[in-house]
Write an enzyme that holds these catalytic residues in place. Sequence first.
Site, PDB file in Angstrom:
ATOM      1  N   ASP A  84      13.528  47.019  68.348  1.00 48.22           N
ATOM      2  CA  ASP A  84      12.626  47.054  67.160  1.00 48.22           C
ATOM      3  C   ASP A  84      12.348  45.690  66.685  1.00 48.22           C
ATOM      4  O   ASP A  84      13.433  44.972  66.353  1.00 48.22           O
ATOM      5  CB  ASP A  84      13.428  48.236  66.112  1.00 48.22           C
ATOM      6  CG  ASP A  84      12.600  48.533  64.960  1.00 48.22           C
ATOM      7  OD1 ASP A  84      11.484  48.454  65.160  1.00 48.22           O
ATOM      8  OD2 ASP A  84      13.327  48.868  63.941  1.00 48.22           O
ATOM      9  N   ASP A 106       7.079  41.606  67.220  1.00 51.64           N
ATOM     10  CA  ASP A 106       6.480  41.820  65.598  1.00 51.64           C
ATOM     11  C   ASP A 106       6.103  40.184  65.330  1.00 51.64           C
ATOM     12  O   ASP A 106       6.725  39.500  64.952  1.00 51.64           O
ATOM     13  CB  ASP A 106       7.815  41.919  64.857  1.00 51.64           C
ATOM     14  CG  ASP A 106       7.527  41.911  63.510  1.00 51.64           C
ATOM     15  OD1 ASP A 106       6.204  41.713  63.137  1.00 51.64           O
ATOM     16  OD2 ASP A 106       8.333  42.320  62.546  1.00 51.64           O
ATOM     17  N   ASN A 230      15.375  54.884  59.675  1.00 49.30           N
ATOM     18  CA  ASN A 230      16.680  54.355  59.843  1.00 49.30           C
ATOM     19  C   ASN A 230      17.502  54.477  58.581  1.00 49.30           C
ATOM     20  O   ASN A 230      18.474  55.194  58.596  1.00 49.30           O
ATOM     21  CB  ASN A 230      16.362  52.658  59.968  1.00 49.30           C
ATOM     22  CG  ASN A 230      17.663  51.793  60.167  1.00 49.30           C
ATOM     23  OD1 ASN A 230      18.544  52.644  60.546  1.00 49.30           O
ATOM     24  ND2 ASN A 230      17.577  50.537  60.011  1.00 49.30           N
TER      25      ASN A 230
HETATM   26  P1  13P Z   1      13.310  53.101  57.331  1.00 48.65           P
HETATM   27  O1  13P Z   1      14.760  52.423  57.124  1.00 48.65           O
HETATM   28  O2  13P Z   1      12.608  52.966  55.896  1.00 48.65           O
HETATM   29  O3  13P Z   1      13.468  54.510  57.565  1.00 48.65           O
HETATM   30  O4  13P Z   1      12.484  52.204  58.322  1.00 48.65           O
HETATM   31  C1  13P Z   1      12.888  52.429  59.628  1.00 48.65           C
HETATM   32  C2  13P Z   1      11.941  51.232  60.351  1.00 48.65           C
HETATM   33  O5  13P Z   1      10.731  51.199  60.327  1.00 48.65           O
HETATM   34  C3  13P Z   1      12.424  50.499  61.469  1.00 48.65           C
HETATM   35  O6  13P Z   1      11.625  49.758  62.126  1.00 48.65           O
END
Ligand code: 13P
Length: 288
Positions: A84, A106, A230
């Site tokens: 990620d 990213d 997350n």
């Molecule tokens: P949140 O923590 O707002 O759920 O976002 C998670 C996310 O986009 C990880 O890339």
Amino acid sequence: MLSNAKKILNDAKKGKYAVGQYNINNLEWTKAVLETCQEMKAPVILGTSEGAVKYMGGFHAIVGMVEGLMKDLKITIPVVLHLDHGQSVENCKKAIDAGYKSVMFDGSSLNIKENVLKTKEVVEYANKHQASVEAEVGTVGGNEDGVVGGINYASLSECESIAATGITMLAASLGSVHGHYVGKPKLGFKEMEIYAKATNLPLVLHGGSGIPNEQITKAIAAGEAKINVNTEIQEAFAKGIRRYIEEKLDQKGMGYDPRKIIGTYAYKNMKDTVAEKITLFGTKNKAK
Ligand code: 13P
């Protein structure tokens, strides 16, 4: 065996549902997500931020842990292990070398020309290893494990330029925020529809925590096929630990056992949160 994200996301786009990316932080997290997804027959993407990779030891440690759990827990659903917010081409390559079948590069903080160039380099490397690639244009607001941004809506021309690199899925930022929203989210649903059609790619919604259910449903209908969660799982975990300590269970008998501290409330809370998202995103019984 780990999968890439191509088939499950194209199926989701076609079937108008979304696959959840649940970010993981340790073994219990991973086990809770895998168990829940297996029980509900939902394909899954396990997300690891660069910070989480460092925390858990490194790419190899995570690949070993996920593959080991899949084997021991007899997981049969498609499982994608995904980097990620990869911040450099090198880190994306390192993840792939260690066995990841999916990465996000990213480049949202770069100008579009540079973002396209670097994304292309990642796509070329990923293609040699049957790995999928996510790219980002525009910027997600808030703070994701140290990746800080203000809200910047992606434009159609940026989406078209980045799509031409051959990416698998596109994070077109349209008003979402990592972490807590201030007020109600203002998502660009119209743009989602336009960008999904113009690029023919599954869209990725970052900042999936704290978005009202009806907006999630609308976003899926508009083309979001991967939704990242997350914060809500972290909060569910923290709430469970707090309850355990507030009930002073750690001071009763052998309640100091970490398996009890985590396994009593926090573990169940994480599973319940993931189950709710699977139902909301429409991923139940979609594992083939
Ligand atoms: P949140 O923590 O707002 O759920 O976002 C998670 C996310 O986009 C990880 O890339």
